[in-house]
Structure formats: structure tokens, C-alpha cells
Design an enzyme around this catalytic site. Structure first.
Site, PDB file in Angstrom:
ATOM      1  N   TYR A  27       0.809  -1.059  -0.051  1.00 16.95           N
ATOM      2  CA  TYR A  27      -0.091   0.079   0.082  1.00 16.95           C
ATOM      3  C   TYR A  27       0.902   1.242  -0.020  1.00 16.95           C
ATOM      4  O   TYR A  27       1.834   1.361   0.857  1.00 16.95           O
ATOM      5  CB  TYR A  27      -0.788   0.069   1.213  1.00 16.95           C
ATOM      6  CG  TYR A  27      -2.236  -0.010   0.945  1.00 16.95           C
ATOM      7  CD1 TYR A  27      -2.990   0.606   0.015  1.00 16.95           C
ATOM      8  CD2 TYR A  27      -3.160  -1.195   1.607  1.00 16.95           C
ATOM      9  CE1 TYR A  27      -4.376   0.323  -0.227  1.00 16.95           C
ATOM     10  CE2 TYR A  27      -4.322  -1.562   1.101  1.00 16.95           C
ATOM     11  CZ  TYR A  27      -5.015  -0.641   0.280  1.00 16.95           C
ATOM     12  OH  TYR A  27      -6.305  -0.942  -0.014  1.00 16.95           O
ATOM     13  N   GLU A  55      -0.493   5.020  -0.685  1.00 15.80           N
ATOM     14  CA  GLU A  55      -1.280   6.146  -1.001  1.00 15.80           C
ATOM     15  C   GLU A  55      -0.320   7.143  -0.570  1.00 15.80           C
ATOM     16  O   GLU A  55       0.107   7.343   0.513  1.00 15.80           O
ATOM     17  CB  GLU A  55      -2.304   6.002   0.270  1.00 15.80           C
ATOM     18  CG  GLU A  55      -3.701   5.424  -0.651  1.00 15.80           C
ATOM     19  CD  GLU A  55      -4.493   4.465   0.409  1.00 15.80           C
ATOM     20  OE1 GLU A  55      -4.088   4.367   1.448  1.00 15.80           O
ATOM     21  OE2 GLU A  55      -5.713   4.760   0.125  1.00 15.80           O
ATOM     22  N   ASP A 113      -5.619  14.188 -25.170  1.00 18.06           N
ATOM     23  CA  ASP A 113      -5.763  12.848 -24.808  1.00 18.06           C
ATOM     24  C   ASP A 113      -5.007  11.948 -26.048  1.00 18.06           C
ATOM     25  O   ASP A 113      -5.615  11.516 -27.058  1.00 18.06           O
ATOM     26  CB  ASP A 113      -7.148  12.448 -24.650  1.00 18.06           C
ATOM     27  CG  ASP A 113      -7.333  10.580 -24.432  1.00 18.06           C
ATOM     28  OD1 ASP A 113      -6.462  10.142 -24.432  1.00 18.06           O
ATOM     29  OD2 ASP A 113      -8.498  10.423 -24.011  1.00 18.06           O
ATOM     30  N   THR A 165      -3.123   6.411 -22.020  1.00 19.92           N
ATOM     31  CA  THR A 165      -3.017   4.994 -21.498  1.00 19.92           C
ATOM     32  C   THR A 165      -1.264   4.890 -21.595  1.00 19.92           C
ATOM     33  O   THR A 165      -0.563   5.350 -22.600  1.00 19.92           O
ATOM     34  CB  THR A 165      -3.730   3.893 -22.231  1.00 19.92           C
ATOM     35  OG1 THR A 165      -3.759   4.130 -23.685  1.00 19.92           O
ATOM     36  CG2 THR A 165      -5.151   4.051 -21.850  1.00 19.92           C
ATOM     37  N   LYS A 188      -0.958   1.129 -25.532  1.00 25.11           N
ATOM     38  CA  LYS A 188      -1.213   0.930 -26.832  1.00 25.11           C
ATOM     39  C   LYS A 188       0.120   1.133 -27.447  1.00 25.11           C
ATOM     40  O   LYS A 188       0.918   0.229 -27.224  1.00 25.11           O
ATOM     41  CB  LYS A 188      -2.234   2.285 -27.046  1.00 25.11           C
ATOM     42  CG  LYS A 188      -3.461   2.088 -26.417  1.00 25.11           C
ATOM     43  CD  LYS A 188      -4.539   2.928 -27.017  1.00 25.11           C
ATOM     44  CE  LYS A 188      -5.825   2.659 -26.479  1.00 25.11           C
ATOM     45  NZ  LYS A 188      -6.007   3.589 -24.845  1.00 25.11           N
ATOM     46  N   ARG A 210      -1.145  -2.162 -18.897  1.00 25.55           N
ATOM     47  CA  ARG A 210      -2.513  -1.550 -19.057  1.00 25.55           C
ATOM     48  C   ARG A 210      -2.491  -0.360 -18.064  1.00 25.55           C
ATOM     49  O   ARG A 210      -2.364  -0.984 -16.569  1.00 25.55           O
ATOM     50  CB  ARG A 210      -3.599  -2.669 -18.931  1.00 25.55           C
ATOM     51  CG  ARG A 210      -4.931  -2.525 -19.324  1.00 25.55           C
ATOM     52  CD  ARG A 210      -5.602  -3.718 -19.606  1.00 25.55           C
ATOM     53  NE  ARG A 210      -5.121  -4.027 -20.955  1.00 25.55           N
ATOM     54  CZ  ARG A 210      -5.595  -3.693 -21.914  1.00 25.55           C
ATOM     55  NH1 ARG A 210      -6.415  -2.799 -21.996  1.00 25.55           N
ATOM     56  NH2 ARG A 210      -4.974  -4.225 -23.178  1.00 25.55           N
TER      57      ARG A 210
HETATM   58  N1  DSN Z   1     -10.703   1.153 -25.913  1.00 25.46           N
HETATM   59  C1  DSN Z   1      -9.765   2.143 -26.368  1.00 25.46           C
HETATM   60  C2  DSN Z   1      -9.514   1.924 -28.037  1.00 25.46           C
HETATM   61  O1  DSN Z   1      -9.719   0.858 -28.402  1.00 25.46           O
HETATM   62  O2  DSN Z   1      -9.230   2.877 -28.529  1.00 25.46           O
HETATM   63  C3  DSN Z   1      -9.865   3.431 -26.110  1.00 25.46           C
HETATM   64  O3  DSN Z   1      -9.813   3.684 -24.609  1.00 25.46           O
END
Ligand code: DSN
Length: 455
Positions: A45, A47, A215, A242, A245, A251
Site C-alpha cells: 500500500y 497512498e 488525450d 494510456t 497502446k 495496462r
Molecule cells: N478502448 C480504447 C480503444 O480501443 O481505442 C480507447 O480507450
């Protein structure tokens, strides 16, 4: 006896090894990222935050050698602090940020935290229309943020690019507090300079600061490698992403900020753009999240370290090269591409115009041959979210496996064959089981020539 879950994980390994992943938002992590994620750090933990002393400019040796005074609510943070500090430091280097918050559990959480950091209930946000390639968290009525804030949507034009004139008109006719550029199905490179100019005009008109947010979840890896412009270099205050990707990490989510870095423990600072790094930290913890996932943060740090290496630049270049070749090969075979092609890693095909079939049946047929992508709505799609006429695909994962230009041609050939089968099948794919199985064997053959890292 091992839990059934492990048997299912083995099955998933086979699926990943023997198929080709074309979903543009997926990738294959390295063995090191996987090891960090599956580590004992999940037991801890933490925080709060590691120290922000001396930011920016901590070098990796100093982080590893020194115990920093931290802002945590639990003891035993000696290792966790250094790991989180490394992740922050590497993210700042990769994205030219003054500060980074590496704790968001996902991209959706990252966006939610930025809204919470800057907006008051009822404030207006200008963001891209979901139906034109935007994202659920940018104002879809099914999300919590759309109930709290008022979203105004700009769209894309005939060429598939952002309609900047519409964006400007909307920014000057609505008292917006935040302008957002981000998407999950957009194939052009945004004109960040133009958006910053629109923000400046809107600030003059409305007499208050407006947060510029990007974003960049889809293209973060391309940005990190210098293969795509970085919004933070054009006056944007915040960039969310994120980490799984094109960035090829675990993730999770990440927020990069420009502005004054300071202690997240002091009392809430004034809501100014200069204070955004502190406002965002407070909005992530304790504003919208509890304990950070330190095993995931460690994996993010490893992935950022990988993205800082020269090989990653080469990888990002190849992602775009493969996508451009695949787009051309598809066009040559009669596929109609939204925006006429791609400038990044992503391709959106109008299956109705191409072969008079819908995206869902095509997704299903491709699944049967081991090629995974997703059905996706097109601007003005009449099929709705569950039976859209488009499909979306991309090259980050297959490029990680080492597929190149020659393989893109083979892939386009299979995609044409499967589309023609769907056309003839009129919904009953079982009639063409043998044809699909033949293609599946070919896909399996190629896939096994290009191993998945870590498998
Ligand atoms: N779910 C993602 C995508 O496939 O583009 C976006 O958050």
C-alpha cells in the site's frame, strides 16, 4: 492442482501466438514489463506520493541512491518511492513534461482526474464527437463526467481531418473552460498550433484561462519516439494517455503536465494553469483514486525506460510505415478508407462502401481466421454502435512481432479474401468454413514465424 484460471491463461497464450493482433489499441509487452507487473509490489500500500524535491532533473543514479522524504500514508516505502520516482522522471523525459502523475489506473481515470482538477460542475468542455472518432470519456452521455460537465462537440470534415473552423466557432460561442484534442479513431495528425491559437482567442473573448488538454492514448508511443508532434511542445497544459497502446507498457493511465511542480500535501492552490501539476496530483489522490498499483507503476517505469532507447524510435517509425503500406494495399484491393488513408498507426475502413457488408460480420469472419480487429462506427454511421459499418485496425502489435512491409501485402490479401467470403455468405459464414479454415492455417503459419515477445 492449479486453478482453472491458469489453464485459461495457457489457452490465451496460444491464441496470441497463433493469431495476429490488429486492434490498434493493443500491443505485446516485453518479458521485463511482464515480470515487473507480476511482482511482489502488488503486496504494498502506498497512498500518497514520492518526494517531488529537486524536480525536474533527478538523474537515475540519484534516485537509486537516495532515500527521499515522501508524502505517503504508510511505512515501508523505501523501494516503492524510488520506483515511482523513476517512472515519473522517465515519463517527463519522454514527453517533455514538467511533471507526471503515473498513478491513474486507466486512461478513463486519467481523464476524469483532469476534469476534476480543473472544472466546476456545469462547466463547458469542447471535445471531439464520439461518432467522428472521439472517445467515450470525452462527453458521451453514458459517462459520469457528461452528467457533471457540459460537453460541446466538434467534428471532422469531408477529408477526415478535424473541422478547425467549427472548433473555433464553438469555442467563441460557448464559454468553454477546457478544450480537448483526443480520439480513438482518427487517422490524421492534429494541428496543435492551430488549436492553441483557438484557445488564445477564446481566452480573450471569455476573459479567463482555458485548459488545453490532449488525450494522446493512441499515439503516445509515436510521440515518445518523436514520430508524431507532441502537444506539450505547442502550449498544451496537460496530456493524458494510456500506457499500453503504441507506448507498449502495462495496462494503465498517465498524466503529463506543464507548470509549477510542488507538494501535493499543501493546501489546495488557486485554480490557475500554472498550478496544474499540483491540482492534477490532488485530483488523482485523494480526489478520485485510493492506493496506487505499484506493480503496474513499476512496469510503466520499465516500459518508459524501453521507450527512451534508440530501438524504440525505430519501432515507432516502422509502425507508421507498415500502416501506410497496409492502407495502400487495402485501397488497391477495393477497400474504402476513412480519410483516404492514414498518417499514424490506425486505419478505419467503410465495409459498407467497400464490399456492402457490415463491420460486425467482417470482425467475426476475421476472428475465425485468427485476425483480430474491431467493428467501429463511422461518422454518421446508420448501423449504430452494435452493428456499425466500419472496422478499425492498426499496426502497433504486429510491428512489435517484426512483421514488415512484405507481410502487410499478404495481410491485405487475406483481408480481401475474407471480405469476399462475407459478401457471398450473406450472414451464414458456416457455409464457407473450409475456405476460412484454409486462410486460418496460412495466418497461423505466418504468425508462428514471428514470435510474441515474452512467449
Ligand atoms: N478502448 C480504447 C480503444 O480501443 O481505442 C480507447 O480507450
Amino acid at each position: 492442482m492449479k486453478d482453472l484460471v491458469f489453464d485459461l491463461i495457457e489457452q490465451e497464450k496460444i491464441r496470441q501466438k497463433e493469431g495476429l493482433e490488429l486492434i490498434p489499441s493493443e500491443n505485446y509487452v516485453s518479458a521485463d514489463v511482464l515480470e515487473a507487473m507480476g511482482s511482489v509490489l502488488t503486496n504494498k500500500y502506498s497512498e500518497g506520493y514520492p518526494s517531488f524535491e529537486g524536480v525536474p532533473g533527478w538523474d537515475e543514479k540519484r534516485i537509486a541512491d537516495e532515500i527521499l522524504p515522501n508524502y505517503r500514508y504508510y511505512g515501508g516505502q523505501i523501494n516503492v518511492d524510488r520506483i515511482e520516482r523513476l517512472a515519473i522522471d522517465r515519463a517527463c523525459k519522454l514527453f517533455h513534461a514538467d511533471h507526471a502523475n503515473v498513478q491513474p489506473h486507466s486512461g478513463a481515470n486519467a481523464n476524469e482526474a483532469v476534469y476534476y482538477a480543473w472544472l466546476e460542475p456545469g462547466d463547458k468542455v469542447l471535445a471531439m464527437n464520439l461518432g467522428h472518432g472521439g472517445h467515450l470519456t470525452h462527453g458521451s452521455p453514458v459517462t459520469r463526467s457528461a452528467h457533471i460537465y457540459e460537453f460541446v462537440a466538434y467534428g471532422t470534415d469531408e477529408s477526415g481531418d478535424i473541422d478547425y473552423n467549427e472548433m473555433e466557432e464553438l469555442a467563441l460561442s460557448n464559454d468553454v473552460k477546457l478544450i480537448l484534442v483526443g480520439y480513438s479513431a482518427f487517422m490524421k495528425i492534429p494541428d496543435f498550433k492551430r488549436v492553441a491559437e483557438i484557445r488564445n482567442k477564446a481566452e480573450k473573448k471569455w476573459g479567463h484561462e482555458i485548459l488545453l488538454m490532449a488525450d494522446m492514448a493512441h499515439v503516445a508511443g509515436l510521440i515518445a519516439a518523436g514520430e508524431h508532434p507532441n502537444p506539450l511542445d505547442f502550449g498544451f497544459n496537460v496530456m493524458t494517455t494510456t500506457t499500453h497502446k503504441t507506448l507498449r507498457g502495462p495496462r494503465g493511465g498517465l498524466i503529463m503536465t506543464k507548470g509549477k511542480v510542488g507538494s501535493p500535501l499543501k493546501k489546495m492552490p488557486e485554480k490557475t494553469l500554472e498550478n496544474i501539476p499540483i491540482l492534477v496530483d490532488k485530483a488523482v489522490f485523494p480526489g478520485t483514486q485510493g492506493g496506487p498499483l505499484e506493480h503496474v507503476i513499476a512496469a510503466k517505469a520499465v516500459a518508459f525506460g524501453e521507450a527512451l532507447k534508440p530501438e524504440f524510435k525505430n519501432y515507432a517509425k516502422k509502425i507508421v510505415e507498415n500502416a501506410k503500406v497496409l492502407a495502400k494495399e487495402l485501397i488497391d484491393r477495393g477497400f474504402v478508407l476513412q480519410g483516404g488513408g492514414t498518417e499514424n498507426h490506425l486505419i478505419l475502413i467503410d465495409m459498407k462502401k467497400s464490399f456492402d457488408i457490415n463491420g460486425k460480420i467482417y470482425e467475426k469472419a476475421l476472428d475465425m481466421v485468427g485476425l483480430t480487429l474491431n467493428a467501429n462506427a463511422l461518422p454518421g454511421d446508420t448501423g449504430g454502435a452494435f452493428k456499425p459499418n466500419g472496422v478499425r485496425l492498426g499496426t502497433p502489435a504486429i510491428t512489435t512481432r517484426g512483421l514488415g512491409v512484405e507481410e502487410m501485402k499478404v495481410l491485405a490479401g487475406w483481408m480481401e479474401d475474407v471480405a469476399k467470403i462475407c459478401q457471398k455468405a450473406e450472414g451464414d459464414l458456416d457455409k464457407y468454413e473450409n475456405d476460412l479454415e484454409r486462410i486460418h492455417a496460412e495466418v497461423r503459419g505466418l504468425a508462428t514465424e514471428f514470435p510474441v515477445p515474452s512467449l
